[in-house]
Design a protein around this motif. Structure first.
Motif, mmCIF file in Angstrom:
data_model
loop_
_atom_site.group_PDB
_atom_site.id
_atom_site.type_symbol
_atom_site.label_atom_id
_atom_site.label_comp_id
_atom_site.label_asym_id
_atom_site.label_seq_id
_atom_site.Cartn_x
_atom_site.Cartn_y
_atom_site.Cartn_z
ATOM 1 N N ARG A 7 1.739 4.670 2.164
ATOM 2 C CA ARG A 7 1.700 3.214 2.119
ATOM 3 C C ARG A 7 0.666 2.735 1.110
ATOM 4 O O ARG A 7 -0.382 3.343 0.935
ATOM 5 C CB ARG A 7 1.358 2.655 3.498
ATOM 6 N N SER A 8 0.989 1.629 0.460
ATOM 7 C CA SER A 8 0.037 1.012 -0.455
ATOM 8 C C SER A 8 -0.990 0.227 0.344
ATOM 9 O O SER A 8 -0.925 0.143 1.580
ATOM 10 C CB SER A 8 0.768 0.068 -1.417
ATOM 11 N N GLY A 9 -1.935 -0.367 -0.381
ATOM 12 C CA GLY A 9 -2.970 -1.153 0.276
ATOM 13 C C GLY A 9 -2.451 -2.351 1.034
ATOM 14 O O GLY A 9 -3.142 -2.875 1.912
ATOM 15 N N THR A 10 -1.227 -2.801 0.730
ATOM 16 C CA THR A 10 -0.651 -3.936 1.445
ATOM 17 C C THR A 10 0.443 -3.510 2.414
ATOM 18 O O THR A 10 1.119 -4.357 2.983
ATOM 19 C CB THR A 10 -0.089 -4.968 0.452
ATOM 20 N N GLY A 11 0.603 -2.186 2.591
ATOM 21 C CA GLY A 11 1.545 -1.688 3.587
ATOM 22 C C GLY A 11 2.915 -1.333 3.064
ATOM 23 O O GLY A 11 3.736 -0.785 3.797
ATOM 24 N N ARG A 12 3.189 -1.636 1.815
ATOM 25 C CA ARG A 12 4.492 -1.287 1.245
ATOM 26 C C ARG A 12 4.476 0.163 0.773
ATOM 27 O O ARG A 12 3.407 0.744 0.587
ATOM 28 C CB ARG A 12 4.823 -2.229 0.077
ATOM 29 N N LEU A 86 -3.838 -2.370 -5.830
ATOM 30 C CA LEU A 86 -3.770 -1.804 -4.489
ATOM 31 C C LEU A 86 -2.428 -2.049 -3.813
ATOM 32 O O LEU A 86 -2.021 -1.282 -2.937
ATOM 33 C CB LEU A 86 -4.899 -2.359 -3.610
ATOM 34 N N SER A 87 -1.727 -3.104 -4.204
ATOM 35 C CA SER A 87 -0.402 -3.366 -3.635
ATOM 36 C C SER A 87 0.620 -2.318 -4.059
ATOM 37 O O SER A 87 1.685 -2.197 -3.454
ATOM 38 C CB SER A 87 0.090 -4.755 -4.067
ATOM 39 N N ARG A 88 0.297 -1.530 -5.093
ATOM 40 C CA ARG A 88 1.207 -0.482 -5.590
ATOM 41 C C ARG A 88 0.684 0.919 -5.306
ATOM 42 O O ARG A 88 1.446 1.879 -5.341
ATOM 43 C CB ARG A 88 1.391 -0.647 -7.099
#
Length: 233
Positions: A7-12, A86-88
């Motif tokens: 998971r990325s930092g935002t959960g994706r 972080l989202s990636r």
């Protein structure tokens, strides 16, 4: 058999891993515009010093008007870091930062270009499956022509990122030999039964030391019999 999705930092699902964050890499985190209302609201809530919240006093001072709280500025950096990296990335926690500098005042309406540069990367010796990445973050005020005018923020910090998962073939995993478990009560060299395979000075068993050393960045470090190749990260 495929390893569970990281998971990325935002959960994706993550698309960037420790191996992708190589020294010399620069990541553009976009441009943020300082909103006047948000800037003052942040200062009133978290940093209500007069040059952040009182326009009359600030205008009559050497500041010539309201300036942003430095913690508001670094919050803008953090949001850009999350949105654009972080989202990636398969990001874990951060062990901390080494430097945070506010190099010039930030004001409402400023347009700030944000970026991070990867300065170093190495596998973590204390957290298997993670790598420690050293990063430098900067924010640059842009002029009317979108060219950088002045650096307003610089920070150096570290982050943990997961290594890329490895796909394991199910057939190979089933065929892999397994080690035989040690037999309880096995005899030592002198034929006497021993617990944990060794006796203490008084003839009693030596218990494993439950304490853990602490690395420079404050994370627990397991004690190993093998020599360390890297410093603890």
């Amino acid at each position: 058999m495929t390893a569970p999705d990281a998971r990325s930092g935002t959960g994706r699902p993550a698309e960037l891993f420790f191996e992708d964050l190589v020294p010399g890499l620069t990541v553009d985190l976009g441009v943020v515009t300082v909103d006047a209302d948000e800037m003052v609201a942040f200062a009133r809530r978290f940093d209500p010093q007069w040059y952040h919240v009182d326009p009359d006093l600030a205008a009559a001072s050497r500041h010539g008007g309201l300036i942003a709280s430095g913690f508001y500025t670094v919050s803008l950096f953090m949001r850009a870091y999350v949105d654009h990296l972080l989202s990636r990335a398969a990001a874990d926690a951060s062990p901390g930062l080494e430097e945070l500098r506010w190099l010039a005042p930030v004001r409402a309406g400023d347009r700030l270009a944000v970026r991070v540069d990867v300065m170093g990367a190495r596998p973590s010796t204390a957290r298997p499956g993670l790598g420690t990445v050293s990063l430098t973050g900067t924010m640059l005020r842009l002029g009317p022509d979108d060219r950088p005018e002045q650096e307003v923020l610089r920070t150096r910090f570290r982050g943990w990122f997961a290594v890329r998962p490895v796909e394991v073939d199910a057939a190979e995993a089933e065929a892999a030999p397994t080690e035989a478990a040690p037999t309880d009560g096995a005899d030592g060299p002198d034929g006497a039964d021993r617990l944990d395979g060794a006796d203490g000075p008084d003839g009693g068993p030596i218990a494993a030391d439950p304490s853990a050393a602490e690395s420079p960045d404050g994370e627990p470090t397991e004690i190993s019999d093998s020599p360390e190749v890297h410093r603890n990260d």
